[in-house]
Motif scaffolding. Structure first.
Motif, PDB file in Angstrom:
ATOM      1  N   ALA A  47      31.981  76.857   2.555  1.00 52.52           N
ATOM      2  CA  ALA A  47      30.623  77.031   2.059  1.00 52.52           C
ATOM      3  C   ALA A  47      29.585  76.833   3.157  1.00 52.52           C
ATOM      4  O   ALA A  47      28.523  77.453   3.138  1.00 52.52           O
ATOM      5  N   LEU A  48      29.875  75.964   4.116  1.00 52.50           N
ATOM      6  CA  LEU A  48      28.940  75.714   5.222  1.00 52.50           C
ATOM      7  C   LEU A  48      28.943  76.830   6.258  1.00 52.50           C
ATOM      8  O   LEU A  48      27.959  77.019   6.979  1.00 52.50           O
ATOM      9  N   HIS A  49      30.036  77.565   6.342  1.00 54.12           N
ATOM     10  CA  HIS A  49      30.187  78.578   7.392  1.00 54.12           C
ATOM     11  C   HIS A  49      29.055  79.599   7.402  1.00 54.12           C
ATOM     12  O   HIS A  49      28.467  79.863   8.465  1.00 54.12           O
ATOM     13  N   PRO A  50      28.685  80.220   6.276  1.00 57.27           N
ATOM     14  CA  PRO A  50      27.575  81.186   6.317  1.00 57.27           C
ATOM     15  C   PRO A  50      26.248  80.557   6.727  1.00 57.27           C
ATOM     16  O   PRO A  50      25.437  81.193   7.411  1.00 57.27           O
ATOM     17  N   LEU A  51      26.013  79.313   6.323  1.00 51.04           N
ATOM     18  CA  LEU A  51      24.786  78.620   6.707  1.00 51.04           C
ATOM     19  C   LEU A  51      24.732  78.403   8.211  1.00 51.04           C
ATOM     20  O   LEU A  51      23.711  78.659   8.859  1.00 51.04           O
ATOM     21  N   LEU A  52      25.842  77.944   8.774  1.00 50.87           N
ATOM     22  CA  LEU A  52      25.905  77.709  10.221  1.00 50.87           C
ATOM     23  C   LEU A  52      25.801  79.014  10.990  1.00 50.87           C
ATOM     24  O   LEU A  52      25.153  79.079  12.041  1.00 50.87           O
ATOM     25  N   HIS A  53      26.444  80.055  10.474  1.00 55.36           N
ATOM     26  CA  HIS A  53      26.374  81.365  11.126  1.00 55.36           C
ATOM     27  C   HIS A  53      24.937  81.870  11.150  1.00 55.36           C
ATOM     28  O   HIS A  53      24.457  82.364  12.183  1.00 55.36           O
ATOM     29  N   ILE A 218      23.110  68.340   5.111  1.00 49.74           N
ATOM     30  CA  ILE A 218      23.311  69.342   6.158  1.00 49.74           C
ATOM     31  C   ILE A 218      22.725  70.680   5.714  1.00 49.74           C
ATOM     32  O   ILE A 218      22.032  71.361   6.485  1.00 49.74           O
ATOM     33  N   ARG A 219      22.991  71.051   4.472  1.00 43.55           N
ATOM     34  CA  ARG A 219      22.453  72.300   3.932  1.00 43.55           C
ATOM     35  C   ARG A 219      20.930  72.305   3.973  1.00 43.55           C
ATOM     36  O   ARG A 219      20.310  73.292   4.393  1.00 43.55           O
ATOM     37  N   ARG A 220      20.318  71.206   3.540  1.00 37.77           N
ATOM     38  CA  ARG A 220      18.860  71.130   3.519  1.00 37.77           C
ATOM     39  C   ARG A 220      18.284  71.275   4.922  1.00 37.77           C
ATOM     40  O   ARG A 220      17.294  71.989   5.137  1.00 37.77           O
ATOM     41  N   GLU A 221      18.911  70.623   5.903  1.00 42.27           N
ATOM     42  CA  GLU A 221      18.400  70.685   7.271  1.00 42.27           C
ATOM     43  C   GLU A 221      18.561  72.090   7.861  1.00 42.27           C
ATOM     44  O   GLU A 221      17.691  72.551   8.606  1.00 42.27           O
ATOM     45  N   ILE A 222      19.658  72.766   7.539  1.00 39.23           N
ATOM     46  CA  ILE A 222      19.847  74.133   8.023  1.00 39.23           C
ATOM     47  C   ILE A 222      18.792  75.057   7.430  1.00 39.23           C
ATOM     48  O   ILE A 222      18.168  75.850   8.148  1.00 39.23           O
ATOM     49  N   LEU A 243      27.381  76.125  -1.383  1.00 40.66           N
ATOM     50  CA  LEU A 243      27.608  74.688  -1.247  1.00 40.66           C
ATOM     51  C   LEU A 243      27.220  73.894  -2.496  1.00 40.66           C
ATOM     52  O   LEU A 243      27.960  72.982  -2.896  1.00 40.66           O
ATOM     53  N   PRO A 244      26.082  74.179  -3.150  1.00 37.21           N
ATOM     54  CA  PRO A 244      25.770  73.425  -4.377  1.00 37.21           C
ATOM     55  C   PRO A 244      26.866  73.528  -5.430  1.00 37.21           C
ATOM     56  O   PRO A 244      27.155  72.562  -6.139  1.00 37.21           O
TER      57      PRO A 244
END
Length: 262
Positions: A47-53, A218-222, A243-244
């Motif tokens: 779930a974090l991968h698209p956010l980081l990308h 982490i999601r919020r900061e991204i 992620l939610p």
């Protein structure tokens, strides 16, 4: 109970013993609990991968545009660059000596890919060496490095990039957010990104294991970083990220304990 008592052979087939033990919080936990925790982390990483990308791509593109405007290179004057008409490969560019090795590694990567696709003859042509290829080949760590003090300087002697380029790279950032907050957040995300890519433990945190930041933090900061650079990107990524859903307590109870696997 010792670590090896009650070991599940099938669980060890899925993960090595060393990797499996990284998901242990208590000595008496069974291998099934550890595998369940591993699967929870796999779901969080996915779930974090698209956010980081998204944050990596938007950051590198905005940085490249801003620095290219400050250090323009005329493609018809090849003496200004080594191979690629870009500030990244300029003969007298802003990249410090300690970071130039990353550019060299990226150039080698691009050239190898060009040789694979087009053969040695065409791959050696200068017209194939576009700045976009070089930008895409550089890792996230390189772009985070560009926020180091080598490029920000001091209060009395500003660096080559910062704080001058902040309005261009983060046009929607509040003036009250200083450079050191952005630098710290990017360094955090680099740690997160490396753990995600290497399938290491992210959550839940325990002494010496996992990250000291909740995945939703982490999601919020991204998303906030994306919003400072591109509100459209923030809205798009925030609308579709999962992620939610993964962190929903109703779903977590199924991911923590997975007896149906065995």
């Amino acid at each position: 109970m010792s670590i090896m008592q009650g070991a599940d052979p099938e669980a060890v087939e899925i993960l090595s013993r060393d990797r499996l033990e990284g998901f242990r919080d208590k000595d008496d936990e069974s291998d099934k609990v550890l595998v369940g925790r591993y699967l929870l982390n796999a779901a969080i990483a996915e779930a974090l991968h698209p956010l980081l990308h998204a944050v990596e791509v938007v950051l590198r593109n905005r940085l490249n545009e801003a620095v290219s405007a400050k250090y323009p290179i005329e493609a018809d004057l090849p003496d200004q660059y080594h191979d690629y008409p870009s500030w990244l490969d300029a003969t007298a560019g802003p990249v410090t000596e300690s970071h130039q090795k990353h550019v060299v590694e990226a150039k080698n990567k691009v050239h190898k890919e060009l040789r694979r696709q087009y053969g040695p003859g065409l791959a050696s042509a200068r017209r194939m060496r576009t700045p976009g290829r070089l930008v895409a080949a550089l890792p996230f760590s390189f772009w985070v490095f560009l926020f180091d003090t080598d490029y920000s300087g001091t209060r009395d002697a500003p660096g080559n990039f910062w704080p001058e380029l902040l309005p261009a790279v983060f046009p929607h950032k509040k003036p009250s957010v200083p450079l050191n907050v952005i630098r710290s957040r990017l360094r955090h995300l680099l740690v997160v990104r490396n753990r995600v890519m290497h399938h290491e433990r992210i959550h839940p945190y325990s002494a010496g294991k996992g990250l000291p930041w909740n995945p939703m933090t982490i999601r919020r900061e991204i998303l906030e970083l994306l919003g400072w650079m591109s509100p459209r990107a923030e809205k798009l990524v925030g609308r579709f990220d999962r992620l939610p859903e993964v962190m929903d307590p109703l779903n977590l109870r199924y991911l923590r304990w997975t007896p149906w696997l065995f």
